[in-house]
Design a protein around this motif. Sequence first.
Motif, PDB file in Angstrom:
ATOM      1  N   HIS A 127       0.845  -1.191   0.000  1.00  0.00           N
ATOM      2  CA  HIS A 127       0.000   0.000   0.000  1.00  0.00           C
ATOM      3  C   HIS A 127       0.880   1.241   0.000  1.00  0.00           C
ATOM      4  O   HIS A 127       2.077   1.172   0.255  1.00  0.00           O
ATOM      5  N   ALA A 128       0.253   2.355  -0.275  1.00  0.00           N
ATOM      6  CA  ALA A 128       0.940   3.644  -0.235  1.00  0.00           C
ATOM      7  C   ALA A 128      -0.051   4.698   0.234  1.00  0.00           C
ATOM      8  O   ALA A 128      -1.267   4.490   0.201  1.00  0.00           O
ATOM      9  N   GLU A 129       0.487   5.833   0.688  1.00  0.00           N
ATOM     10  CA  GLU A 129      -0.328   6.981   1.062  1.00  0.00           C
ATOM     11  C   GLU A 129       0.267   8.217   0.424  1.00  0.00           C
ATOM     12  O   GLU A 129       1.473   8.448   0.513  1.00  0.00           O
ATOM     13  N   VAL A 130      -0.577   9.005  -0.218  1.00  0.00           N
ATOM     14  CA  VAL A 130      -0.154  10.262  -0.837  1.00  0.00           C
ATOM     15  C   VAL A 130      -1.068  11.362  -0.305  1.00  0.00           C
ATOM     16  O   VAL A 130      -2.275  11.343  -0.554  1.00  0.00           O
ATOM     17  N   GLY A 131      -0.492  12.274   0.449  1.00  0.00           N
ATOM     18  CA  GLY A 131      -1.307  13.332   1.029  1.00  0.00           C
ATOM     19  C   GLY A 131      -2.376  12.807   1.954  1.00  0.00           C
ATOM     20  O   GLY A 131      -3.457  13.402   2.059  1.00  0.00           O
ATOM     21  N   GLY A 132      -2.127  11.681   2.604  1.00  0.00           N
ATOM     22  CA  GLY A 132      -3.098  11.088   3.514  1.00  0.00           C
ATOM     23  C   GLY A 132      -4.121  10.197   2.842  1.00  0.00           C
ATOM     24  O   GLY A 132      -4.944   9.583   3.519  1.00  0.00           O
ATOM     25  N   HIS A 133      -4.084  10.090   1.511  1.00  0.00           N
ATOM     26  CA  HIS A 133      -5.026   9.247   0.771  1.00  0.00           C
ATOM     27  C   HIS A 133      -4.365   7.900   0.489  1.00  0.00           C
ATOM     28  O   HIS A 133      -3.296   7.842  -0.113  1.00  0.00           O
ATOM     29  N   ARG A 134      -5.013   6.848   0.898  1.00  0.00           N
ATOM     30  CA  ARG A 134      -4.425   5.513   0.804  1.00  0.00           C
ATOM     31  C   ARG A 134      -4.651   4.904  -0.578  1.00  0.00           C
ATOM     32  O   ARG A 134      -5.744   4.980  -1.142  1.00  0.00           O
ATOM     33  N   LEU A 135      -3.591   4.324  -1.106  1.00  0.00           N
ATOM     34  CA  LEU A 135      -3.650   3.610  -2.379  1.00  0.00           C
ATOM     35  C   LEU A 135      -3.566   2.105  -2.116  1.00  0.00           C
ATOM     36  O   LEU A 135      -2.839   1.679  -1.219  1.00  0.00           O
ATOM     37  N   PRO A 136      -4.323   1.298  -2.852  1.00  0.00           N
ATOM     38  CA  PRO A 136      -5.108   1.653  -4.048  1.00  0.00           C
ATOM     39  C   PRO A 136      -6.548   2.078  -3.771  1.00  0.00           C
ATOM     40  O   PRO A 136      -7.322   2.265  -4.723  1.00  0.00           O
ATOM     41  N   LYS A 137      -6.936   2.244  -2.531  1.00  0.00           N
ATOM     42  CA  LYS A 137      -8.344   2.477  -2.220  1.00  0.00           C
ATOM     43  C   LYS A 137      -8.861   3.826  -2.708  1.00  0.00           C
ATOM     44  O   LYS A 137      -9.995   3.945  -3.163  1.00  0.00           O
ATOM     45  N   HIS A 138      -8.021   4.870  -2.625  1.00  0.00           N
ATOM     46  CA  HIS A 138      -8.483   6.226  -2.935  1.00  0.00           C
ATOM     47  C   HIS A 138      -7.714   6.824  -4.117  1.00  0.00           C
ATOM     48  O   HIS A 138      -7.111   7.891  -4.012  1.00  0.00           O
ATOM     49  N   MET A 139      -7.751   6.125  -5.239  1.00  0.00           N
ATOM     50  CA  MET A 139      -7.022   6.581  -6.416  1.00  0.00           C
ATOM     51  C   MET A 139      -7.570   7.901  -6.951  1.00  0.00           C
ATOM     52  O   MET A 139      -6.818   8.767  -7.398  1.00  0.00           O
ATOM     53  N   THR A 140      -8.886   8.073  -6.918  1.00  0.00           N
ATOM     54  CA  THR A 140      -9.487   9.312  -7.416  1.00  0.00           C
ATOM     55  C   THR A 140      -9.001  10.506  -6.611  1.00  0.00           C
ATOM     56  O   THR A 140      -8.662  11.563  -7.171  1.00  0.00           O
ATOM     57  N   ALA A 141      -8.970  10.365  -5.295  1.00  0.00           N
ATOM     58  CA  ALA A 141      -8.529  11.465  -4.435  1.00  0.00           C
ATOM     59  C   ALA A 141      -7.076  11.821  -4.700  1.00  0.00           C
ATOM     60  O   ALA A 141      -6.700  13.000  -4.693  1.00  0.00           O
ATOM     61  N   VAL A 142      -6.250  10.811  -4.951  1.00  0.00           N
ATOM     62  CA  VAL A 142      -4.836  11.079  -5.244  1.00  0.00           C
ATOM     63  C   VAL A 142      -4.698  11.799  -6.578  1.00  0.00           C
ATOM     64  O   VAL A 142      -3.890  12.726  -6.716  1.00  0.00           O
ATOM     65  N   ARG A 143      -5.489  11.408  -7.570  1.00  0.00           N
ATOM     66  CA  ARG A 143      -5.414  12.089  -8.870  1.00  0.00           C
ATOM     67  C   ARG A 143      -5.768  13.566  -8.750  1.00  0.00           C
ATOM     68  O   ARG A 143      -5.259  14.391  -9.510  1.00  0.00           O
ATOM     69  N   ARG A 144      -6.638  13.898  -7.809  1.00  0.00           N
ATOM     70  CA  ARG A 144      -7.039  15.302  -7.655  1.00  0.00           C
ATOM     71  C   ARG A 144      -5.900  16.180  -7.154  1.00  0.00           C
ATOM     72  O   ARG A 144      -5.881  17.376  -7.413  1.00  0.00           O
ATOM     73  N   ILE A 145      -4.964  15.608  -6.428  1.00  0.00           N
ATOM     74  CA  ILE A 145      -3.903  16.432  -5.837  1.00  0.00           C
ATOM     75  C   ILE A 145      -2.553  16.220  -6.512  1.00  0.00           C
ATOM     76  O   ILE A 145      -1.589  16.901  -6.177  1.00  0.00           O
ATOM     77  N   ALA A 146      -2.481  15.278  -7.457  1.00  0.00           N
ATOM     78  CA  ALA A 146      -1.216  14.965  -8.122  1.00  0.00           C
ATOM     79  C   ALA A 146      -1.299  15.330  -9.598  1.00  0.00           C
ATOM     80  O   ALA A 146      -2.241  14.939 -10.290  1.00  0.00           O
ATOM     81  N   ALA A 147      -0.325  16.074 -10.084  1.00  0.00           N
ATOM     82  CA  ALA A 147      -0.290  16.485 -11.491  1.00  0.00           C
ATOM     83  C   ALA A 147       0.910  15.867 -12.184  1.00  0.00           C
ATOM     84  O   ALA A 147       1.976  15.712 -11.575  1.00  0.00           O
ATOM     85  N   LEU A 148       0.720  15.542 -13.450  1.00  0.00           N
ATOM     86  CA  LEU A 148       1.800  14.972 -14.244  1.00  0.00           C
ATOM     87  C   LEU A 148       2.452  16.048 -15.094  1.00  0.00           C
ATOM     88  O   LEU A 148       1.778  16.779 -15.817  1.00  0.00           O
TER      89      LEU A 148
END
Length: 277
Positions: free
Chosen positions: A64-85
Amino acid sequence: MDSPHGAAVKAEDFGLKGPRGWAFRGVGIDAAPGSLIAVEGPSGTGRTCLLLALTGRMKPTAGHAEVGGHRLPKHMTAVRRIAALGPVAGVTDLDQALTVAEQLREGALLHRHYDGPVRALLRSPAERRADARARIEAALDAAGLDLATLPKGPRTSVRDLERLESVRLSVAIALLGSPRLLALDDLDLKLSDTERTEAWALLRSIAAAGTTVLAVCSEAPDDAVVVRTGPQEPAAPDAGAAPAPDAAPDADTENDTENDTEETKGADDALAEAGRA
């Protein structure tokens, strides 16, 4: 541009396995907000897949991973909102037929769309244009791209940009949305030693302003949080083992796109899915 609060990035035994074996596995990260993270390794060792997984564009299959407090893979949508490519080949390619000014305007329109239609309707057209200009100017400044130095200024064709200029333009477009995590692929590809030094200086300045930066490279600088990838042995088939079920969906994951629920099909297919995400 407002300096966003960077996203902490953590991972434990993080991995992604497809029909051809492991793209990456056993990855561990513990990076504070505003860190400069370098994913180091030779081409073909899962660097891009790791970048896309950590930004919510590919679904991991282990750990698992956490990005900005959002856990992956459970909250992929939330991570996409705060991460830009930034630049990621096959996913965020610049349009070679546009001028630099047109590419920036297109990026500003896209980010305005995702800011929310209700909020946009409350502004007059003049206010929206002024806001877009301010966002673009701030993003260009943060990316270190001075349009006046280009051969034809803002009317310079994207196809005529040098490699480092192209990287700066991609970074500027990504920063228009004030992300908490900025991710770039193949940062040092086709750059001279001097240009590579300039590119890392750019990323350090963005991280110092508050945004966490994740960059794939062949050789990481000494001051980065380094995550190394290497060749993975093909996984031996296990006829008796049943595939592990996906985690139970919650309110966030139920709204995810097909990209979140579809079984991983390999790096090439995943890049196409990531582009749509």
